[in-house]
Design an enzyme around this catalytic site. Structure first.
Site, mmCIF file in Angstrom:
data_model
loop_
_atom_site.group_PDB
_atom_site.id
_atom_site.type_symbol
_atom_site.label_atom_id
_atom_site.label_comp_id
_atom_site.label_asym_id
_atom_site.label_seq_id
_atom_site.Cartn_x
_atom_site.Cartn_y
_atom_site.Cartn_z
ATOM 1 C CG HIS A 104 7.180 27.162 45.101
ATOM 2 N ND1 HIS A 104 5.971 27.448 44.495
ATOM 3 C CD2 HIS A 104 7.334 28.077 46.096
ATOM 4 C CE1 HIS A 104 5.418 28.484 45.092
ATOM 5 N NE2 HIS A 104 6.220 28.889 46.070
ATOM 6 C CG ASP A 106 7.016 29.706 50.068
ATOM 7 O OD1 ASP A 106 6.814 29.849 48.853
ATOM 8 O OD2 ASP A 106 6.125 29.770 50.925
ATOM 9 C CG HIS A 254 2.670 26.822 47.964
ATOM 10 N ND1 HIS A 254 3.791 26.607 48.730
ATOM 11 C CD2 HIS A 254 2.762 28.096 47.533
ATOM 12 C CE1 HIS A 254 4.521 27.692 48.768
ATOM 13 N NE2 HIS A 254 3.926 28.611 48.040
ATOM 14 N NE ARG A 269 5.908 33.787 51.312
ATOM 15 C CZ ARG A 269 6.707 33.301 50.357
ATOM 16 N NH1 ARG A 269 6.206 32.772 49.265
ATOM 17 N NH2 ARG A 269 8.019 33.335 50.507
#
Ligand code: SIN
Length: 278
Positions: A104, A106, A254, A269
């Site tokens: 995907h 993000d 990723h 994150r």
């Protein structure tokens, strides 16, 4: 090859197409403008950059992120108390799934999907738990001119509903009655800073190509996903405690590999707001 771009800061490419390690800079402390600009240049060129031994606190990680734009608040996951811009990335023996198990970009379901994401892991398993990053510039460049022409002007729908509904209940999030983002984006987007073209569909969020019969949309997406996942376009990152990865969601997909159950892998994150794809 190693390229000095600042007195101490060095950029060491990891593959020819994607990924570089950045040495000689402490990103947990305030940076000068030359260091910040060198990091941005490295990100634009290598698409994902890695740092070692950066023991971020939540505030220092947010401060680093804000050097590159306003911080994004996740549409589903609640942040730690007082830190709505922080997404906790955590897996242990009680986990049923982990973030990023499908390829995907993000939150690509947002109308203006995030520019980039900065992940710091403080705890990593003794083995496993690597992250794969794939260059969507390289995936686009490898297509034939005839195929590129076919994709020109197509848009695709990206939906958060099937990804996020009920997903954060264990963190106290009640999403009854609320809706998740859904947006239509170009299948091939132009990077606003580099002007390069990148494929912008992913198996995590993209549900269909707009305006095509379901069978044609499914076949085209199946081809694009398989093509985008070729190892030729990838770099694989092996985490150590306090490693940091900073990736450009406009041109990178990723995948987090969950091959370490029941061990613990944990960190935070921050995600930087982006622009509407064109
Ligand atoms: C994610 O941000 O999608 C998770 C990446 C990872 O855990 O390596």
């Amino acid at each position: 090859m190693s390229l000095a771009v600042h007195d101490r800061l060095k950029v060491v490419p990891l593959t020819r197409r994607i990924g570089a390690e950045i040495l000689g800079v402490d990103i947990t402390q305030a940076l000068d403008a030359a260091e910040r600009d060198a990091i941005e240049r490295a990100l634009l060129e290598h698409q994902v950059i890695f740092f070692r031994d950066q023991p971020f606190e939540l505030e220092s990680q947010k401060a680093f992120g804000r050097l590159f734009g306003a911080l994004h608040v996740h549409p589903g996951a609640p942040g730690p108390e007082g830190h709505p811009e922080i997404l906790r990335i955590h897996a242990d023996a009680q986990s049923r799934h982990v973030a990023g198990e499908a390829w995907h970009s993000d939150v690509s379901c947002d109308l203006a999907p995030p520019l980039g994401s900065i992940l710091h892991l403080h705890t990593v398993p003794a083995s496993g738990g690597d992250t794969l990053f794939a260059s969507m510039y390289a995936a686009y460049d490898a297509l034939s001119d005839r195929f590129k022409a076919l994709l020109e002007g197509l848009t695709a729908t990206h939906d958060g509903e099937h990804v996020y509904r009920g997903r954060y209940r264990h963190l106290g999030a009640n999403d009854a009655g609320r809706s998740y983002p859904r947006a239509s984006h170009p299948v091939v987007r132009t990077h606003p800073a580099t002007g390069r073209k990148a494929l912008f569909v992913n198996p995590g969020f993209t549900t269909h190509i707009d305006g095509l019969p379901r069978a044609e949309s499914d076949a085209l997406l199946a081809f694009l996903h398989a093509h985008s996942q070729k190892p030729d376009f990838q770099v694989r990152f092996r985490w150590r405690p306090h490693s940091v990865a900073f990736w450009d969601n406009r041109c990178v997909q990723h995948l987090a590999i969950w091959d370490y159950f029941p061990d613990v892998r944990s960190g935070h994150r921050v995600t930087i707001q982006g622009d509407r794809p064109f």
